[in-house]
Design an enzyme around this catalytic site. Structure first.
Site, PDB file in Angstrom:
ATOM      1  N   SER A 133      27.702  45.868  40.547  1.00 20.29           N
ATOM      2  CA  SER A 133      28.027  46.720  41.385  1.00 20.29           C
ATOM      3  C   SER A 133      29.138  46.087  42.873  1.00 20.29           C
ATOM      4  O   SER A 133      28.642  45.322  42.801  1.00 20.29           O
ATOM      5  CB  SER A 133      27.163  47.318  42.082  1.00 20.29           C
ATOM      6  OG  SER A 133      27.365  47.906  43.281  1.00 20.29           O
ATOM      7  N   LYS A 187      21.032  49.667  37.036  1.00 17.20           N
ATOM      8  CA  LYS A 187      22.753  49.726  38.033  1.00 17.20           C
ATOM      9  C   LYS A 187      23.022  51.363  38.212  1.00 17.20           C
ATOM     10  O   LYS A 187      23.501  52.233  39.090  1.00 17.20           O
ATOM     11  CB  LYS A 187      24.018  48.891  36.950  1.00 17.20           C
ATOM     12  CG  LYS A 187      25.281  49.555  37.689  1.00 17.20           C
ATOM     13  CD  LYS A 187      26.124  49.585  38.730  1.00 17.20           C
ATOM     14  CE  LYS A 187      26.638  50.127  39.010  1.00 17.20           C
ATOM     15  NZ  LYS A 187      27.880  49.915  38.817  1.00 17.20           N
ATOM     16  N   HIS A 190      21.548  52.836  40.778  1.00 14.97           N
ATOM     17  CA  HIS A 190      21.642  52.405  41.583  1.00 14.97           C
ATOM     18  C   HIS A 190      22.862  53.320  42.235  1.00 14.97           C
ATOM     19  O   HIS A 190      22.880  53.640  43.494  1.00 14.97           O
ATOM     20  CB  HIS A 190      22.475  51.011  41.819  1.00 14.97           C
ATOM     21  CG  HIS A 190      23.365  50.573  42.904  1.00 14.97           C
ATOM     22  ND1 HIS A 190      24.646  51.186  42.505  1.00 14.97           N
ATOM     23  CD2 HIS A 190      23.539  49.740  43.591  1.00 14.97           C
ATOM     24  CE1 HIS A 190      25.399  51.017  43.734  1.00 14.97           C
ATOM     25  NE2 HIS A 190      25.185  49.979  44.128  1.00 14.97           N
ATOM     26  N   ASN A 191      23.546  53.461  40.960  1.00 11.36           N
ATOM     27  CA  ASN A 191      25.079  54.468  41.162  1.00 11.36           C
ATOM     28  C   ASN A 191      23.975  55.928  42.062  1.00 11.36           C
ATOM     29  O   ASN A 191      24.522  56.742  42.451  1.00 11.36           O
ATOM     30  CB  ASN A 191      25.115  54.534  40.443  1.00 11.36           C
ATOM     31  CG  ASN A 191      26.447  54.153  40.278  1.00 11.36           C
ATOM     32  OD1 ASN A 191      26.248  52.829  40.701  1.00 11.36           O
ATOM     33  ND2 ASN A 191      27.517  54.067  39.254  1.00 11.36           N
ATOM     34  N   GLU A 194      23.554  56.548  44.857  1.00  8.61           N
ATOM     35  CA  GLU A 194      24.676  55.759  46.181  1.00  8.61           C
ATOM     36  C   GLU A 194      25.183  57.619  46.344  1.00  8.61           C
ATOM     37  O   GLU A 194      25.329  58.170  46.792  1.00  8.61           O
ATOM     38  CB  GLU A 194      25.403  55.614  45.279  1.00  8.61           C
ATOM     39  CG  GLU A 194      27.209  55.701  45.531  1.00  8.61           C
ATOM     40  CD  GLU A 194      27.832  54.600  44.464  1.00  8.61           C
ATOM     41  OE1 GLU A 194      27.130  53.387  44.041  1.00  8.61           O
ATOM     42  OE2 GLU A 194      28.647  55.014  43.881  1.00  8.61           O
TER      43      GLU A 194
HETATM   44  N1  LIG Z   1      35.719  50.914  39.324  1.00 10.62           N
HETATM   45  C1  LIG Z   1      34.874  50.825  40.252  1.00 10.62           C
HETATM   46  O1  LIG Z   1      34.220  50.685  41.431  1.00 10.62           O
HETATM   47  C2  LIG Z   1      33.595  50.216  39.058  1.00 10.62           C
HETATM   48  C3  LIG Z   1      32.569  49.316  39.822  1.00 10.62           C
HETATM   49  C4  LIG Z   1      31.337  48.790  38.388  1.00 10.62           C
HETATM   50  C5  LIG Z   1      32.293  48.730  38.194  1.00 10.62           C
HETATM   51  N2  LIG Z   1      33.038  49.394  37.154  1.00 10.62           N
HETATM   52  C6  LIG Z   1      33.505  49.837  35.138  1.00 10.62           C
HETATM   53  O2  LIG Z   1      33.710  49.003  35.211  1.00 10.62           O
HETATM   54  C7  LIG Z   1      34.626  48.900  34.115  1.00 10.62           C
HETATM   55  C8  LIG Z   1      36.274  49.149  34.131  1.00 10.62           C
HETATM   56  O3  LIG Z   1      36.341  49.783  35.560  1.00 10.62           O
HETATM   57  P1  LIG Z   1      37.457  49.371  35.473  1.00 10.62           P
HETATM   58  O4  LIG Z   1      37.005  50.491  37.101  1.00 10.62           O
HETATM   59  O5  LIG Z   1      38.205  47.957  36.175  1.00 10.62           O
HETATM   60  O6  LIG Z   1      39.157  50.661  34.826  1.00 10.62           O
HETATM   61  P2  LIG Z   1      40.560  50.753  34.766  1.00 10.62           P
HETATM   62  O7  LIG Z   1      40.707  49.903  36.704  1.00 10.62           O
HETATM   63  O8  LIG Z   1      41.029  52.039  34.276  1.00 10.62           O
HETATM   64  O9  LIG Z   1      40.945  49.402  34.289  1.00 10.62           O
HETATM   65  C9  LIG Z   1      40.114  49.864  32.694  1.00 10.62           C
HETATM   66  C10 LIG Z   1      40.770  48.482  31.275  1.00 10.62           C
HETATM   67  O10 LIG Z   1      39.664  48.688  30.473  1.00 10.62           O
HETATM   68  C11 LIG Z   1      40.707  48.562  29.119  1.00 10.62           C
HETATM   69  N3  LIG Z   1      40.920  49.728  28.312  1.00 10.62           N
HETATM   70  C12 LIG Z   1      40.872  51.525  28.198  1.00 10.62           C
HETATM   71  N4  LIG Z   1      40.256  51.605  27.420  1.00 10.62           N
HETATM   72  C13 LIG Z   1      40.202  51.297  26.493  1.00 10.62           C
HETATM   73  C14 LIG Z   1      40.405  50.705  25.176  1.00 10.62           C
HETATM   74  N5  LIG Z   1      39.935  51.993  24.360  1.00 10.62           N
HETATM   75  N6  LIG Z   1      40.438  49.431  24.186  1.00 10.62           N
HETATM   76  C15 LIG Z   1      40.184  48.383  24.688  1.00 10.62           C
HETATM   77  N7  LIG Z   1      40.737  48.130  26.138  1.00 10.62           N
HETATM   78  C16 LIG Z   1      40.286  49.878  27.423  1.00 10.62           C
HETATM   79  C17 LIG Z   1      42.230  49.072  30.232  1.00 10.62           C
HETATM   80  O11 LIG Z   1      43.332  48.159  29.487  1.00 10.62           O
HETATM   81  P3  LIG Z   1      45.091  48.573  29.277  1.00 10.62           P
HETATM   82  O12 LIG Z   1      45.862  47.554  30.381  1.00 10.62           O
HETATM   83  O13 LIG Z   1      45.866  48.531  28.304  1.00 10.62           O
HETATM   84  O14 LIG Z   1      44.819  50.087  30.155  1.00 10.62           O
HETATM   85  C18 LIG Z   1      41.718  48.519  31.153  1.00 10.62           C
HETATM   86  O15 LIG Z   1      41.761  46.751  31.030  1.00 10.62           O
HETATM   87  C19 LIG Z   1      33.886  50.214  33.751  1.00 10.62           C
HETATM   88  O16 LIG Z   1      32.841  50.368  32.560  1.00 10.62           O
HETATM   89  C20 LIG Z   1      33.549  51.070  35.449  1.00 10.62           C
HETATM   90  O17 LIG Z   1      32.416  52.241  34.961  1.00 10.62           O
HETATM   91  C21 LIG Z   1      34.007  49.941  37.812  1.00 10.62           C
END
Ligand SMILES: NC(=O)c1ccc[n+]([C@@H]2O[C@H](COP(=O)([O-])OP(=O)(O)OC[C@H]3O[C@@H](n4cnc5c(N)ncnc54)[C@H](OP(=O)(O)O)[C@@H]3O)[C@@H](O)[C@H]2O)c1
Length: 469
Positions: A133, A187, A190-191, A194
């Site tokens: 987080s 987690k 936590h959300n 939030e």
């Molecule tokens: N954003 C936040 O604040 C936050 C906070 C905590 C946790 N998270 C979690 O962290 C994770 C990533 O989130 P993010 O915000 O970094 O998302 P993001 O910016 O949309 O990035 C997604 C990543 O996953 C890859 N991807 C998507 N679909 C895929 C598939 N089918 N097979 C393999 N790779 C795939 C994408 O690759 P491409 O480049 O090829 O599209 C990219 O590298 C999620 O589970 C999210 O819930 C996010």
């Protein structure tokens, strides 16, 4: 898996890139790859710019990355939860050897983590479900990290995880909270908290804006002041900033150019569902989820606004009274969240340490607040019935603040302002301090129409009412 495992990270999106830079910044060698290979050179260039490319190896594909990594390997997946996580595991697992580990750092449903842990461990590999987080900023400079997995798996990744985690007074905000789904469940909750907190703040903003008729910047300054007092928290801080921000294009307050409609498909909803499934109610989280669902019905709200008179009327509420109402709301949100955590921990035999969980949330995460220290202390001193609201320090705080919450909810209701979260906090507190409620009538009704039976006040069970004589 051993503590000499080489580290890989797959998924260079917002969170993955930030986490990778954080790992490199802490001096650990790292291999990276991404589904779309073109993101890899971009990331290498970014790492180079930040002087962090020395120990970094990029690969065009997952298979190339695994092949380049000496065993034993630990691979962090930072991809969307659900199907993307499953397909990544399907591609990754056959490439690994016994003793290698897969770490899911996305926001996965803890039930899926339990299922995957079993499947992966049956293959002789290690699986870790890791809640992260703090958004992009947290991932880059120190997130709060909630780990689920075996103690041996935790021991192996602990040095890296503690190094990259946020620190609170020098102590890492990362902990092993139990086996399999424990980290992802913590987690999720936590959300959920939030969601509840954000809804409380949105309601108070609404009362000040449309009830007390203050402008966003003035309200933002009030949040800024509150952040120096008992309400100090990351969310109060950013609310103060957001409300004082101006849209450069129009010169209007930034919030005024944003459509008031939000989604609610993830972790907030999971928290509410799990609470209800276990026989509890996190009505603060439910209020947050409900408000977002109603917000998304924009067309219906437009019709409602036309068919009914504008409901919102001016009201008078002092800053101090609103602050106190928010304090109660926050305590109830946390209390309900920890109650669900405790229930799940018992159901799945996780042994989650509630005090340690509160400590892990003190820095790096979105719900970090000054109250978490008091919460950790409260759990260390075993509050009556395991309920945070009965801990000594919170009882005295609530006794003082509850009348203010009542004043706020009454004024909101009279003025036609919707305050589902504030009203939920009040309903919860009024219910939890009433020894004899009104469920006797519900039991009588159930027996009348369904012959369900009830327990009598004299202790006899499976009894029926006179309507069956
Ligand atoms: N954003 C936040 O604040 C936050 C906070 C905590 C946790 N998270 C979690 O962290 C994770 C990533 O989130 P993010 O915000 O970094 O998302 P993001 O910016 O949309 O990035 C997604 C990543 O996953 C890859 N991807 C998507 N679909 C895929 C598939 N089918 N097979 C393999 N790779 C795939 C994408 O690759 P491409 O480049 O090829 O599209 C990219 O590298 C999620 O589970 C999210 O819930 C996010």
């Amino acid at each position: 898996m051993t503590d000499t495992a080489t580290l890989g990270l797959y998924g260079l999106g917002t969170m993955g890139s930030a986490l990778a830079l954080n790992i490199l910044d802490n001096g650990f060698p790292l291999y990276v790859s991404n589904r779309s290979a073109d993101r890899v050179p971009d990331f290498l260039a970014e790492a180079q710019t930040q002087g962090l490319a020395e120990k970094l190896t990029g690969a065009d594909s997952l298979a190339d990355m695994v092949k380049a990594m000496p065993a034993p390997r630990a691979i962090i997946m930072m991809v969307p939860s659900g199907a993307a996580t499953d397909s990544t595991i399907d591609a990754l697992a056959p490439l690994l050897d016994a003793g290698d580990a897969i770490i899911d750092a996305g926001n996965s449903d803890f039930r899926e983590t339990r299922r995957r842990t079993k499947a992966i461990e049956d293959m002789g590999l290690t699986y870790i479900g890791m809640g992260v987080s703090g958004g992009e900023e947290g991932a880059r400079h120190g997130p709060s990290i909630m780990v689920g997995g075996s103690p041996e798996a935790w021991d192996a990744i602990r040095p890296v995880i503690e190094a990259i985690a946020a620190k609170f007074e020098g102590e890492p905000c990362a902990a092993h909270l139990g086996p399999d789904g424990a980290g992802h469940f913590v987690k999720t909750v936590h959300n959920g908290i939030e969601y509840a907190e954000m809804q409380l703040m949105a309601e108070v903003y609404g009362l000040m804006r449309y009830g007390c008729e203050l402008d966003p910047a003035t309200i933002g300054q009030t949040f800024e002041r509150w952040n120096k007092g008992r309400l100090q928290s990351y969310l109060i801080e950013i609310t103060g900033k957001v409300l004082q921000a101006v849209d450069a294009e129009t010169g209007k307050p930034a919030v005024d150019v944003i459509v008031d409609s939000a989604g609610q498909k993830g972790t907030g909803r999971w928290t509410a569902i799990e609470a209800i499934r276990m026989g509890y109610s996190a009505n603060m989280v439910e209020a947050g989820v409900a408000a977002r669902a109603w917000s998304a019905e924009r067309a219906a709200r437009a019709v409602g606004a036309e068919l009914f008179d504008t409901p919102r009327k001016p009201i008078e509420l002092s800053e101090d009274v609103l602050e106190a109402a928010l304090i109660v709301g926050r305590i109830v949100s946390y209390a309900q969240g920890f109650r669900i955590l405790d229930a799940a921990s018992q159901e799945f035999d996780w042994g989650v340490d509630l005090a340690r969980t509160a400590e892990v949330w003190r820095a790096g995460c979105i719900i970090r607040s000054s109250m978490l220290d008091e919460i950790a202390d409260a759990f260390r001193n075993d509050p009556p019935e395991g309920q945070l609201i009965f801990a000594e320090c919170f009882v005295s705080m609530m006794k003082e603040a509850l009348p203010c919450l009542r004043e706020v909810v009454c004024a909101a209701n009279t003025g036609g302002h919707a305050v589902p979260a504030l009203a939920s906090a009040l309903a919860f507190m009024d219910s939890m301090r009433t020894e004899r409620g009104t469920t006797d009538l519900i039991q009588a009704q159930r027996d009348y129409f369904g012959r369900h039976g009830f327990e009598r006040t004299d202790g006899r069970v499976d009894q029926h009412g006179p309507w069956w004589d």
